[in-house]
Design a protein around this motif. Structure first.
Motif, mmCIF file in Angstrom:
data_model
loop_
_atom_site.group_PDB
_atom_site.id
_atom_site.type_symbol
_atom_site.label_atom_id
_atom_site.label_comp_id
_atom_site.label_asym_id
_atom_site.label_seq_id
_atom_site.Cartn_x
_atom_site.Cartn_y
_atom_site.Cartn_z
ATOM 1 N N ASP A 1 0.274 49.585 8.112
ATOM 2 C CA ASP A 1 0.918 50.243 6.986
ATOM 3 C C ASP A 1 1.200 51.703 7.354
ATOM 4 O O ASP A 1 0.631 52.238 8.298
ATOM 5 C CB ASP A 1 -0.001 50.171 5.762
ATOM 6 C CG ASP A 1 0.733 50.433 4.458
ATOM 7 O OD1 ASP A 1 1.219 49.457 3.851
ATOM 8 O OD2 ASP A 1 0.837 51.615 4.041
ATOM 9 N N GLN A 2 2.085 52.342 6.565
ATOM 10 C CA GLN A 2 2.351 53.760 6.815
ATOM 11 C C GLN A 2 1.308 54.670 6.182
ATOM 12 O O GLN A 2 1.284 55.862 6.442
ATOM 13 C CB GLN A 2 3.741 54.136 6.278
ATOM 14 C CG GLN A 2 4.855 53.767 7.233
ATOM 15 C CD GLN A 2 6.229 54.122 6.716
ATOM 16 O OE1 GLN A 2 6.403 54.476 5.554
ATOM 17 N NE2 GLN A 2 7.223 54.025 7.584
ATOM 18 N N HIS A 3 0.460 54.101 5.320
ATOM 19 C CA HIS A 3 -0.538 54.946 4.663
ATOM 20 C C HIS A 3 -1.569 55.411 5.696
ATOM 21 O O HIS A 3 -2.280 54.591 6.266
ATOM 22 C CB HIS A 3 -1.240 54.166 3.548
ATOM 23 C CG HIS A 3 -1.935 55.053 2.568
ATOM 24 N ND1 HIS A 3 -2.852 55.995 2.956
ATOM 25 C CD2 HIS A 3 -1.831 55.170 1.216
ATOM 26 C CE1 HIS A 3 -3.293 56.651 1.887
ATOM 27 N NE2 HIS A 3 -2.670 56.169 0.818
ATOM 28 N N GLN B 1 6.641 50.480 6.381
ATOM 29 C CA GLN B 1 6.583 50.883 4.969
ATOM 30 C C GLN B 1 6.129 49.670 4.145
ATOM 31 O O GLN B 1 6.585 48.550 4.349
ATOM 32 C CB GLN B 1 7.948 51.398 4.503
ATOM 33 C CG GLN B 1 7.882 52.291 3.261
ATOM 34 C CD GLN B 1 7.716 51.491 1.970
ATOM 35 O OE1 GLN B 1 8.308 50.425 1.827
ATOM 36 N NE2 GLN B 1 6.885 51.988 1.059
ATOM 37 N N HIS B 2 5.249 49.922 3.205
ATOM 38 C CA HIS B 2 4.585 48.860 2.450
ATOM 39 C C HIS B 2 5.573 47.882 1.798
ATOM 40 O O HIS B 2 5.420 46.658 1.897
ATOM 41 C CB HIS B 2 3.713 49.524 1.382
ATOM 42 C CG HIS B 2 2.854 48.581 0.625
ATOM 43 N ND1 HIS B 2 1.584 48.245 1.029
ATOM 44 C CD2 HIS B 2 3.075 47.891 -0.523
ATOM 45 C CE1 HIS B 2 1.069 47.396 0.167
ATOM 46 N NE2 HIS B 2 1.950 47.158 -0.792
ATOM 47 N N HIS C 1 8.775 47.481 2.470
ATOM 48 C CA HIS C 1 9.567 46.796 3.487
ATOM 49 C C HIS C 1 8.798 45.558 3.969
ATOM 50 O O HIS C 1 9.375 44.490 4.165
ATOM 51 C CB HIS C 1 9.871 47.758 4.647
ATOM 52 C CG HIS C 1 10.791 47.172 5.679
ATOM 53 N ND1 HIS C 1 10.780 47.567 7.000
ATOM 54 C CD2 HIS C 1 11.726 46.200 5.590
ATOM 55 C CE1 HIS C 1 11.686 46.863 7.666
ATOM 56 N NE2 HIS C 1 12.274 46.021 6.838
ATOM 57 N N TYR D 1 2.507 53.285 -0.080
ATOM 58 C CA TYR D 1 2.789 54.634 0.402
ATOM 59 C C TYR D 1 4.269 54.782 0.710
ATOM 60 O O TYR D 1 4.839 54.010 1.482
ATOM 61 C CB TYR D 1 1.955 54.873 1.660
ATOM 62 C CG TYR D 1 1.949 56.286 2.152
ATOM 63 C CD1 TYR D 1 1.146 57.243 1.542
ATOM 64 C CD2 TYR D 1 2.721 56.662 3.251
ATOM 65 C CE1 TYR D 1 1.120 58.544 2.008
ATOM 66 C CE2 TYR D 1 2.692 57.962 3.726
ATOM 67 C CZ TYR D 1 1.895 58.902 3.100
ATOM 68 O OH TYR D 1 1.865 60.178 3.562
ATOM 69 N N GLY D 2 4.916 55.770 0.062
ATOM 70 C CA GLY D 2 6.347 55.967 0.272
ATOM 71 C C GLY D 2 6.630 56.962 1.376
ATOM 72 O O GLY D 2 5.780 57.779 1.717
ATOM 73 N N THR D 3 7.837 56.902 1.915
ATOM 74 C CA THR D 3 8.199 57.792 3.029
ATOM 75 C C THR D 3 8.279 59.253 2.579
ATOM 76 O O THR D 3 8.278 60.156 3.402
ATOM 77 C CB THR D 3 9.562 57.400 3.626
ATOM 78 O OG1 THR D 3 10.496 57.279 2.546
ATOM 79 C CG2 THR D 3 9.476 56.075 4.355
ATOM 80 N N ARG E 1 16.329 52.090 0.620
ATOM 81 C CA ARG E 1 15.850 52.117 -0.761
ATOM 82 C C ARG E 1 17.066 52.342 -1.661
ATOM 83 O O ARG E 1 17.660 53.410 -1.645
ATOM 84 C CB ARG E 1 14.850 53.259 -0.905
ATOM 85 C CG ARG E 1 14.043 53.235 -2.187
ATOM 86 C CD ARG E 1 13.192 54.495 -2.255
ATOM 87 N NE ARG E 1 12.167 54.419 -3.279
ATOM 88 C CZ ARG E 1 11.548 55.485 -3.768
ATOM 89 N NH1 ARG E 1 11.856 56.698 -3.324
ATOM 90 N NH2 ARG E 1 10.616 55.358 -4.692
#
Ligand code: ZN
Ligand code: ZN
Ligand code: FE
Length: 765
Positions: A466-468, A492-493, A495, A523-525, A544
């Motif tokens: 994940d990106q987090h 990205q979650h 995605h 978690y968003g970009t 998005r």
């Protein structure tokens, strides 16, 4: 064999790929070949089963069709290839030993509930396995939960310590026997035994242990039971005190408990059972099936919601423990043997230590559990089957995808975690691991990944996460990538949600789809918490296109447990009547309210979110049905529960440049509250609103992009009402709509999505 020289004989090689090992496939082939007078051989290979058969072309055709038409119940043929080879004169038909090449793997069969044949024997006084708690055969019994190494042969399972007696060995070696090569077979003479422990001491064994255990339950006590994939806690579901004590012991104040009954017909008293529900209850997996309750007799097992989760016994021991008898409870709580979010305990030592304060006895046995597997949870809908937790009976069966990809380890999300090993076109999604925030669960996560690496002889080429940055799964992936010097792909979650739904529906991985990814947290970009996302994309990239308007979430985690805080923050942020007597204010001191107001105005100690899950929480609190929650999604479930089924109105909404503004929706709800509209009606209107705005957002994007397919992913889609409303709208308008039917829509699908994204990107580099 070549006695009739007037017929021309041929030899063919038939290669079958799929679930064809550990499911009675070779005996089936053996018997079919013999019935047709075919000579040849059958053997397991690393990828499936290979048959060589000699006979006339007509007979070979019948043989081939017989395999396709009538394979063993638990098998699944994914592909079948047939080629003619030079004529071989076989001496009859034979089953050959397994052929396992190093570096390859064969599929590990999942655990399967007791089959009807074994069940009949279990209660047949003349059978030598009468009332034997570990009866099984080729068609049923433990598999994945007892394997520590491949190939799947008895010495590589936890049955290694139980040498077969003469009678069992004869069955094991007889190709015509139902127990031919059934690795876990056993009998009272050679197999595992049950024992009842109290105060860490054995107090009884065999039938007496069973009898005493049932007495504990009958007398209102709590029994810890060593089930198939871990310890379970059992009590009389109709005994309020027992259930209350169990909740206290497990630190689980209101999350529903799973229930077990001996016979399906008992469920009819408590639930509305559809044909699909019956099918699911009796499927080889025997999962927990969520059904609408008929009355409130067992409501304390699932407070605030009008569904109950029932399952049928899935092992012989469960059949024995639930057996009907005068004054014995007909419904038992059968919940995981753990405290709160810890992993289920699988060995006696930790079970005694952690469950000792609530369990009045431990019904144990001496067959070790190797792989921990929780019970699976599923739900049937109008036209779908939806897993909520994919575990026992399903894992580690692979999810097949459209193309071959490089090998990926995907580390998954934080809550409801699973991880995935992607190998070619097969994704091995792990059983449900749980919430990694819990230290014990995190340790289990690490060791489960190691076990999977061993079992599948797995060598990853790339790691996905994940990106987090703070997810423990992300940290794990970083360490793994460093240690093995492998590329790390952060996904990205949402995605990952999109790709998971695309992939499990076997769409081409580069097909562009529109995705409604609705969940609690991702978690968003831009550093915000996303969760009401409208994306377009495929397994390679995404864009998005729209989302819920950002709202301030005050004090992060604290608000997630206290939805009234979210409602108040949203009202302030939207400039709506913060002085009113609306329900959320009654849970909140003047002081707390001032703090929230200041936080929202100054945006201090708040985080922006477009979360759909939080919107449901806020609305539930706003109309006064749930001010505090004790498990994820509780407020939304209770909001769904009360919705008026005949109300079809919805609120006005506005979408500007893809952003869904919440002002008019909240304003209308406040107006409805002031006008004295019922909660039931408001809830229904709110659900209708989300379905409608989702539909119009999609139509708009379709017009602009020409994309024709919609995927729905994210935990919010576990809301059957919202799913039905939205899917109906889309389908009525002939929009191709895909939902999850193999993996849960919640974060249990994230690792799968991550794996195919990382695999696709790596392959196309
Ligand atoms: Zn069986
Ligand atoms: Zn035996
Ligand atoms: Fe999610």
């Amino acid at each position: 064999m070549f006695n009739n020289t007037s017929i021309m004989y041929i030899t063919v090689r038939i290669s079958i790929v799929g679930i064809v090992q550990g499911v009675g496939f070779r005996p089936f082939i053996y018997n079919l070949a013999n019935s047709l007078g075919i000579s040849g051989t059958v053997k397991n290979s690393s990828s499936g089963v290979i048959i060589e058969a000699t006979s006339s072309p007509d007979t070979i055709n019948s043989f081939y069709n017989g395999i396709i038409q009538n394979p063993p119940p638990l098998s699944r043929i994914d592909s079948m290839m047939r080629e003619e080879i030079p004529l071989i004169n076989f001496p009859g038909f034979h089953i050959l030993e397994s052929e396992i090449q190093p570096g390859t793997f064969s599929l590990i069969p999942p655990d399967i509930a007791t089959c009807p044949d074994c069940l009949r024997e279990l209660f047949d006084p003349s059978d030598r396995r009468f009332r034997y708690p570990f009866i099984n055969c080729t068609n049923c019994g433990p598999r994945f939960s007892i394997i520590h190494q491949m190939p799947y042969d008895r010495p590589n399972t936890s049955m290694e310590g139980f040498p077969l007696c003469m009678e069992c060995l004869a069955e094991y070696e007889d190709p015509a026997n139902r127990r031919f090569h059934a690795q876990p077979i056993a009998c009272p003479n050679c197999g595992p035994v049950i024992t009842l422990y109290q105060n860490k001491k054995i107090v009884s064994t065999h039938e007496t242990a069973l009898k005493n255990s049932r007495k504990i339950i009958k007398d209102g006590g709590i029994l810890a039971l060593k089930g198939l994939g871990g310890y379970q806690l059992v009590c009389d579901a109709s005994n309020l005190d027992a259930v209350k004590r169990l909740r206290k012991g497990k630190l689980r104040s209101s999350k529903p408990f799973a229930l077990m009954v001996h016979e399906r017909k008992t469920i009819e008293k408590y639930c509305h059972m559809s044909k699909d529900d019956i099918g699911l209850l009796q499927s080889p997996q025997h999962p927990i099936v969520i059904m609408d309750s008929r009355n409130h007799i067992l409501a304390h097992n699932a407070p605030g919601i009008e569904t109950l989760g029932f399952m049928l016994p899935n092992t012989p021991l469960h059949y024995l423990i639930t057996e009907s008898a005068p004054h014995f409870p007909e419904v038992l709580v059968m919940t995981s043997g753990n405290i709160s979010e810890e992993p289920m305990h699988i060995d006696e030592e930790t079970a005694f230590l952690r469950l000792g304060n609530m369990a009045d006895g431990f019904l144990a046995h001496n067959r070790p559990i190797i792989n921990r597997v929780d019970d699976s949870v599923v739900k049937s809908g109008r036209s779908y089957f939806m897993p909520m937790r994919r575990s026992r009976g399903f894992s580690p069966d692979p999810i097949l995808i459209q193309e071959q990809l490089p090998s990926v380890l995907a580390s998954g999300a934080l809550l409801k975690n699973t991880f995935t090993l992607l190998i070619k076109n097969q994704a091995f999604v792990s059983q449900f691991i749980g919430d990694l925030d819990n230290l014990e669960t995190y340790k289990e996560y690490e060791s489960a990944i190691e076990r999977y690496f061993d079992l599948f002889q797995f060598i990853p080429e790339v790691i996905a996460c994940d990106q987090h940055p703070d997810f423990l799964s992300t940290r794990y992936a970083n360490i793994m990538a460093d240690k093995r010097r492998l590329p790390l792909i952060e996904v990205q979650h949402h995605h990952a949600h999109l790709a998971a739904c695309l992939g499990e529906n076997q769409l081409p991985l580069d097909k562009e789809v529109i995705a409604l990814c609705y969940d609690g947290t991702g978690y968003g970009t831009d550093g915000a918490i996303w969760g009401g996302e409208i994306l377009v994309g495929n397994a390679l990239s995404y864009q998005r296109m729209g989302h819920l308007e950002y709202m301030p979430l005050p004090g992060g985690d604290l608000s997630i447990k206290k939805p009234y805080r979210i409602a108040i923050a949203y009202l302030h942020a939207l400039g709506l009547d913060p002085t009113s007597s609306l329900p959320p204010f009654s849970y909140c001191s003047e002081e707390e309210r001032e703090i929230i107001k200041t936080q929202v105005e100054s945006r201090l100690n708040t985080i922006n979110t477009s979360s759909m899950g939080r919107l449901f929480d806020a609305v539930a609190a706003l109309i006064g049905i749930k001010e505090e929650v004790s498990y994820e999604g509780q407020a939304a479930i209770e909001l769904e529960t009360i919705a008026d089924p005949v109300e079809n109105g919805h609120y006005n909404y506005a979408i500007t440049n893809g952003i869904v503004s919440l002002g008019s929706i909240f304003g209308s709800i406040v107006d409805d509250l002031k006008a004295g509209q019922s909660k039931e009606r408001i809830s229904a209107r709110f659900h209708n609103t989300i379905a409608n705005l989702s539909y119009s957002a999609i139509v708009n994007i379709m017009e602009r992009t020409g994309f024709d397919t919609v995927v729905l992913s994210g935990g919010v889609w576990q809301n059957s009402l919202l799913l039905d409303l939205t899917a109906n709208l889309l389908e009525k308008n002939k929009i191709n709509t895909k939902i999850h039917t193999k993996l849960p829509p919640n974060d249990g699908c994230i690792s799968f999505g991550q794996s195919i994204i990382a695999g696709s990107i790596t392959k196309r580099k």
